[in-house]
Structures are given as C-alpha cells and as structure tokens.
Scaffold this motif. Structure first.
Motif, mmCIF file in Angstrom:
data_model
loop_
_atom_site.group_PDB
_atom_site.id
_atom_site.type_symbol
_atom_site.label_atom_id
_atom_site.label_comp_id
_atom_site.label_asym_id
_atom_site.label_seq_id
_atom_site.Cartn_x
_atom_site.Cartn_y
_atom_site.Cartn_z
ATOM 1 N N ASN A 21 106.005 37.710 14.767
ATOM 2 C CA ASN A 21 104.590 38.038 14.899
ATOM 3 C C ASN A 21 104.118 37.728 16.315
ATOM 4 O OD1 ASN A 21 104.515 38.505 12.012
ATOM 5 N ND2 ASN A 21 104.452 36.282 11.783
ATOM 6 N N VAL A 22 103.007 38.374 16.696
ATOM 7 C CA VAL A 22 102.411 38.133 18.008
ATOM 8 C C VAL A 22 100.907 37.937 17.832
ATOM 9 C CG1 VAL A 22 101.949 39.041 20.306
ATOM 10 C CG2 VAL A 22 104.152 39.491 19.224
ATOM 11 N N LEU A 23 100.392 36.865 18.435
ATOM 12 C CA LEU A 23 98.954 36.584 18.455
ATOM 13 C C LEU A 23 98.508 36.541 19.912
ATOM 14 C CD1 LEU A 23 96.219 35.632 17.308
ATOM 15 C CD2 LEU A 23 97.127 33.295 17.340
ATOM 16 N N ILE A 24 97.538 37.400 20.277
ATOM 17 C CA ILE A 24 97.054 37.475 21.649
ATOM 18 C C ILE A 24 95.560 37.168 21.659
ATOM 19 C CG2 ILE A 24 96.821 38.888 23.713
ATOM 20 C CD1 ILE A 24 99.057 40.666 22.603
ATOM 21 N N LEU A 25 95.174 36.143 22.417
ATOM 22 C CA LEU A 25 93.767 35.827 22.627
ATOM 23 C C LEU A 25 93.379 36.282 24.028
ATOM 24 C CD1 LEU A 25 91.012 34.509 22.238
ATOM 25 C CD2 LEU A 25 92.064 32.288 22.740
ATOM 26 N N LEU A 26 92.492 37.257 24.117
ATOM 27 C CA LEU A 26 91.977 37.762 25.385
ATOM 28 C C LEU A 26 90.577 37.203 25.590
ATOM 29 C CD1 LEU A 26 91.855 39.697 27.850
ATOM 30 C CD2 LEU A 26 91.046 41.462 26.268
ATOM 31 N N VAL A 27 90.403 36.382 26.621
ATOM 32 C CA VAL A 27 89.097 35.780 26.924
ATOM 33 C C VAL A 27 88.549 36.448 28.177
ATOM 34 C CG1 VAL A 27 87.826 33.645 27.271
ATOM 35 C CG2 VAL A 27 89.957 33.609 25.963
ATOM 36 N N ASN A 28 87.547 37.295 28.020
ATOM 37 C CA ASN A 28 86.912 37.973 29.142
ATOM 38 C C ASN A 28 85.746 37.140 29.656
ATOM 39 O OD1 ASN A 28 88.070 40.628 29.818
ATOM 40 N ND2 ASN A 28 87.700 41.074 27.658
ATOM 41 N N ASN A 85 88.676 37.645 34.460
ATOM 42 C CA ASN A 85 87.307 37.875 34.900
ATOM 43 C C ASN A 85 87.340 38.843 36.072
ATOM 44 O OD1 ASN A 85 84.546 37.645 34.941
ATOM 45 N ND2 ASN A 85 84.517 35.796 36.190
ATOM 46 N N GLY A 86 86.283 39.612 36.243
ATOM 47 C CA GLY A 86 86.279 40.557 37.348
ATOM 48 C C GLY A 86 84.929 41.197 37.554
ATOM 49 N N ASN A 87 84.734 41.838 38.691
ATOM 50 C CA ASN A 87 83.513 42.586 38.972
ATOM 51 C C ASN A 87 83.737 44.030 38.559
ATOM 52 O OD1 ASN A 87 82.073 40.448 40.099
ATOM 53 N ND2 ASN A 87 83.187 40.670 42.024
ATOM 54 N N TYR A 88 83.265 44.381 37.377
ATOM 55 C CA TYR A 88 83.530 45.698 36.825
ATOM 56 C C TYR A 88 82.295 46.585 36.920
ATOM 57 C CZ TYR A 88 87.536 43.296 34.842
ATOM 58 O OH TYR A 88 88.669 42.560 34.682
ATOM 59 N N LEU A 89 82.513 47.837 37.245
ATOM 60 C CA LEU A 89 81.436 48.816 37.270
ATOM 61 C C LEU A 89 81.099 49.212 35.843
ATOM 62 C CD1 LEU A 89 79.621 50.775 38.868
ATOM 63 C CD2 LEU A 89 81.504 52.413 38.782
ATOM 64 N N SER A 90 79.861 49.053 35.451
ATOM 65 C CA SER A 90 79.454 49.349 34.081
ATOM 66 C C SER A 90 79.253 50.845 33.915
ATOM 67 C CB SER A 90 78.160 48.620 33.732
ATOM 68 O OG SER A 90 78.330 47.239 33.894
ATOM 69 N N PRO A 91 79.948 51.472 32.960
ATOM 70 C CA PRO A 91 79.789 52.913 32.765
ATOM 71 C C PRO A 91 78.449 53.258 32.140
ATOM 72 C CG PRO A 91 81.241 52.000 31.099
ATOM 73 C CD PRO A 91 80.912 50.887 32.034
ATOM 74 N N SER A 92 77.750 54.201 32.723
ATOM 75 C CA SER A 92 76.496 54.727 32.199
ATOM 76 C C SER A 92 75.519 53.607 31.883
ATOM 77 C CB SER A 92 76.781 55.584 30.962
ATOM 78 O OG SER A 92 75.614 56.236 30.535
ATOM 79 N N ARG A 93 74.971 53.609 30.656
ATOM 80 C CA ARG A 93 73.963 52.619 30.305
ATOM 81 C C ARG A 93 74.592 51.339 29.764
ATOM 82 N NH1 ARG A 93 70.235 56.170 26.426
ATOM 83 N NH2 ARG A 93 71.581 55.021 25.009
ATOM 84 N N ASP A 94 75.909 51.317 29.656
ATOM 85 C CA ASP A 94 76.574 50.162 29.067
ATOM 86 C C ASP A 94 76.708 49.059 30.107
ATOM 87 O OD1 ASP A 94 78.130 48.330 27.877
ATOM 88 O OD2 ASP A 94 79.922 49.571 27.725
ATOM 89 N N VAL A 95 75.898 48.005 29.971
ATOM 90 C CA VAL A 95 75.975 46.894 30.913
ATOM 91 C C VAL A 95 76.317 45.596 30.209
ATOM 92 C CG1 VAL A 95 74.358 47.926 32.537
ATOM 93 C CG2 VAL A 95 73.485 46.487 30.702
ATOM 94 N N SER A 96 76.622 45.653 28.939
ATOM 95 C CA SER A 96 76.930 44.421 28.226
ATOM 96 C C SER A 96 78.371 44.018 28.474
ATOM 97 C CB SER A 96 76.722 44.620 26.720
ATOM 98 O OG SER A 96 77.573 45.628 26.255
ATOM 99 N N GLY A 97 78.564 42.754 28.803
ATOM 100 C CA GLY A 97 79.904 42.232 28.969
ATOM 101 C C GLY A 97 80.486 42.432 30.342
ATOM 102 N N GLU A 98 79.861 43.229 31.204
ATOM 103 C CA GLU A 98 80.377 43.441 32.537
ATOM 104 C C GLU A 98 79.296 43.108 33.562
ATOM 105 O OE1 GLU A 98 80.406 46.348 30.456
ATOM 106 O OE2 GLU A 98 82.309 45.786 29.577
ATOM 107 N N THR A 99 79.663 43.020 34.832
ATOM 108 C CA THR A 99 78.703 42.710 35.880
ATOM 109 C C THR A 99 78.689 43.826 36.910
ATOM 110 O OG1 THR A 99 80.385 41.505 37.101
ATOM 111 C CG2 THR A 99 79.029 40.228 35.607
#
Length: 484
Positions: A94-101, A404-418
């Motif tokens: 089995n594989v368990l992956i925790l991704l913390v953004n 973590n990173g400086n991501y361009l938010s697509p369209s109106r979606d600004v949640s979770g990114e900067t």
C-alpha cells in the motif's frame, strides 16, 4: 620370512601416519591457542578502554559537564537508531501520500520551535523520524507565477512542466478537446494495475490536485461548466467536475472526499455555516452530478455497494467496511469554509475502511491546504497527530510532501493559491524591510519525507516529474509497457 617382512612394512606405514596425525593435531591446537590469546587481548582492550559498542564510548572521561553528557547520551541514541535503519526493498503493498500545500522548509522550522515566549514545547513531527528525505524542485515558481494545475500535473503524471504548458496553450487556441493529451496520472496507473484508490482533500475535490489526478481539460479554469464557453460545451468539451463523474479514472476511484458541492450541482443547500463561495465556479442550471454518480453506480454489473454523503452525521453513521465506493462532498466550496465539516481523522478512517482489503493493494492521496491566514503550527500539529494514528501498517510506503509556491490563480479561483502582481521594477524599489518580507515569501524547494518499502528511492534533489516516476517504479506498475 615373507610374513615377517609384511608386518615390518605395515608397522612402518602406521608410524608415518601417526606422525602425520600428530603434526595435524598439533597445528590445530596451536591455531586454537593463538585464537584464544587474540580474543583475550581484544576483550581486555575493550574492557580497559570501554569501546565494546557505541553506547560505551567514554566521552565523559575528560570530565565533561552533566548537561553535556546528557545531550551526548541522546545523540548516541539517535546514532544507534540510524545504524538500525533498514528499508525493505520488496514492493510495497500500500501507499499513503500526504501532500501539504502552503508549507515549506521555513514554515516547518518555525513550527518546530514556537519561540522563547511560548509555553509550548518543541514540536516533534513523525515525518522527522522517517529514514529518507528528498527535495523536489519548484522551477516554475522561481521564474514567474505559474498555473498550479501545471505543477500538479508534473507531480502526479511525470510530464515535464514546460511540455504541459506548451501543450495546454496549443489546445486552448484550437479548442479541439479531442486532441487533448491523455496523461495517465499515478492514480490511473495504480487503477490499471488493480489497486484500490482514494483521494481526500480539505479543499474542493475538483481543485488543481484532483484535476491532475483524474481529468484532462483544455483550459485550467474549466473546473465546472459555469466557466466554460457555451461553444466549447456544445463541441463536447468536458470540465473537471464532469470528468470526475464520467471519466474512467474518476469512475474507478473507490473514495473521493472533500468540498465543492456548488461545482457539481446547480441547487445546493445554503447555511450560515456552509455558505456559497462566490470566488469559485458555479454549476449551470440543470446539473446534478451527485445524482448522476449514483445512477452510474446503480448500473454496474455485478452490483456494487456505494454511498454518497454530504454531512458529518451521514459520514460518521455509515459502515464503510462494506462499501466498494464512497463519495463525500461535505461543503459547498472548500471544506475549510464549512464550520461543521467532519474532522480529518473521521474522513481518513472512513476512507481506509473502504480501501483496506486483505488481498488487494491500495493507494491513498491525502491533500491538506494550509492557507496564509491559517495557523501553520496548529495545522502541522493536527496533521502530525492524525498521521501518527495511521502509521504502523506493514508493507506500506508512506510519503509526506511539504510544498509551497507563488502560483498564478486561474480565472476567479483564488482560493489556496497566491497572486504575484508586482513587477521587478516595483519590487526592487521598495524599502529594505519590504524586500526582506518578499524574500521570505519566495517559494523554496519541496521537502519529501519517505518511510517504508522502496523509500530508498526518495533521496537527493529531483525535478517535479520524479515523484510520479518513482512511485510508478516502487509499485511495480507497467501501464506503458515498461519493464519496471
């Protein structure tokens, strides 16, 4: 006379053999005696100088202080643990992956040491005890703001970041959805190999990570049909939400759990504790993908057991061990916006009840966003406590990816990114204090902690594509005909 001569010959031969036997026996005794002397000398040396094992090194012989002796004792315990580390090279079950953004090395260090005025003790995270550590590059974020969906696709599909951006640009211009590159994510590869699969997130299930795992869209803003041009819909293009329900990878997911109800259905209940998110996409009138998912599962042959849950009480009351499929959509927007959302522990326990089968392997990807306004230390402590309860399963490869990173938010979606809106000229004309703050906010390389079978694969510094490629090898997947 002849008889007497024969006896003389026999006696002479016996005498020679006795002499030879005596020589051999003497040599053996001499070797034993020398060995005993050497052993005695060695034991005497070890006793005299106290170096029988690592813990017996008499570093305090020079009269160091008791406090220094205490910390050296702790250091020797860690050395002994390091010497015992062994990672099984058999294929993990089995594989368990925790991704913390939203957490990088700097934030992790700050969470470990709460400060001089804090009454809390230093945090000890379980992933710090994992024997292997790798660094994953954030190449896109250092050059310019970039689309998070492209980064996610590189991580989970093993496709180079530039290739994904180039292909997406040509597809947007042509609007020919039939020409989309069908990237097989690590989730799809696992499904094709017969593994049970699950995806759990504290955001919406149609976000960048989810899209990279089960969808192929011409434009990253097509998270639901509400942001798609009517012409693209009529041409047969599918948004991320629709592909979750009707796509091969989405249909095969045994568990999908998180938020995003307003992206799946036009009519959703609205409460003060679960409001609509005006920054996110809204499903067009007439859409009800939760109903469609249920109807598709009813048509399966042989019949399968499944459940759709939308509230904490529904999730806590089900017996998930008997389910083949479980969909949990537990908020209109991101799960973090619902004050009555189920606990992370409950979500994961129910997910594992569905996935765990004695004869079938499984892959679980668990995503957790830490927003800038959230208390990073508290979130990491929560993740640490929850992950601690999940460890200990035999033959399980466990990965913790902090990114973590400086991501361009697509369209109106600004949640979770900067958003990064300042230009270079504007940036370097600011005060020294402002420049220091900007430098502190720059993205750093992602940290990847690994434990379990095949965890030795995760070491050193790698490109974004390495995670999917190494996972494919670790699980022994053969989706592309490669001899792994």
């Amino acid at each position: 006379m002849a008889t007497s001569q024969r006896w003389k010959q026999i006696c002479f031969q016996l005498r020679l053999k006795s002499t030879q036997l005596f020589i051999v026996a003497g040599s053996v005794l001499l070797a034993v005696l020398i060995s005993l002397i050497c052993i005695g000398i060695t034991i005497r040396y070890e006793v005299e100088y106290e170096v029988v094992n690592l813990s017996d090194v008499d570093y305090w012989k020079d009269q160091v202080s008791p406090e220094q002796k205490f910390w050296y004792d702790k250091g020797i315990q860690e050395l002994q643990q390091a010497m015992r580390i062994y990672s099984k090279q058999s294929k993990p079950k089995n594989v368990l992956i925790l991704l913390v953004n939203g957490i990088d090395g700097r934030a992790l260090a700050a969470a470990r040491f709460p400060g001089e005025n804090s009454t809390k003790e230093h945090a000890h995270f379980v992933w710090d005890q994992f024997p292997h550590l790798a660094r994953i590059k954030n190449s896109c974020s250092y050059n310019s703001p970039c689309d998070m969906s492209s980064v996610s696709r590189a991580l989970w599909s093993g496709v180079p970041l530039k290739a994904g951006i180039r292909n997406s640009t040509s597809q947007i211009m042509s609007r020919n959805c039939s020409r989309l590159d069908q990237f097989h994510s690590i989730l799809r590869q696992a499904q094709l190999a017969g593994l049970r699969t699950g995806f759990v997130t504290n955001q919406r299930i149609t976000g960048a990570t989810g899209a990279a795992l089960y969808a192929n869209v011409a434009e990253t803003s097509w998270e639901c049909d509400g942001l798609m041009p009517l012409g693209s819909i009529e041409a047969g293009c599918e948004d991320v939400a629709l592909q979750l329900i009707s796509g091969e990878t989405g249909q095969a997911l045994n568990v999908v759990m998180g938020g995003g109800r307003q992206l799946l259905s036009a009519k959703v209940p609205i409460y003060t504790w679960d409001p609509l998110d005006e920054l996110l996409c809204r499903a067009r009138n007439g859409r009800n993908l939760l109903r469609d998912w249920r109807n598709l599962k009813l048509k399966l042959r042989p019949r399968k057991r499944f459940e759709v849950v939308q509230h904490e009480k529904e999730l806590s009351s089900i017996n998930a061990t008997n389910l083949d499929y479980l969909m949990g959509v537990l908020a209109n927007g991101d799960l973090t916006a619902n004050s009555q959302a189920p606990s992370l522990k409950l979500m994961l326990n129910k997910t594992l009840e569905v996935l765990r089968r004695s004869t079938v392997r499984h892959l679980l990807i668990w995503e957790h966003f830490v927003r800038p306004e959230m208390n990073a230390t508290r979130e990491l402590r929560l993740l640490n406590e929850t992950l601690s309860t999940l460890l200990g399963q035999k033959n399980t490869l466990t990965l913790v990816l902090l990114t973590n990173g400086n991501y361009l938010s697509p369209s109106r979606d600004v949640s979770g990114e900067t958003d990064l809106t300042s230009t270079l000229d504007e940036t370097f004309n600011q005060s020294e204090l402002q420049l220091q703050l900007i430098l502190q906010q720059m993205s750093s390389e992602s940290l990847l902690f690994a434990q379990g079978p095949k965890s030795l694969l995760f070491y050193g510094v790698h490109e974004e594509t390495y995670l999917a490629q190494a996972l494919s090898y670790a699980l022994g997947l053969n989706a592309f005909g490669n001899q792994l």
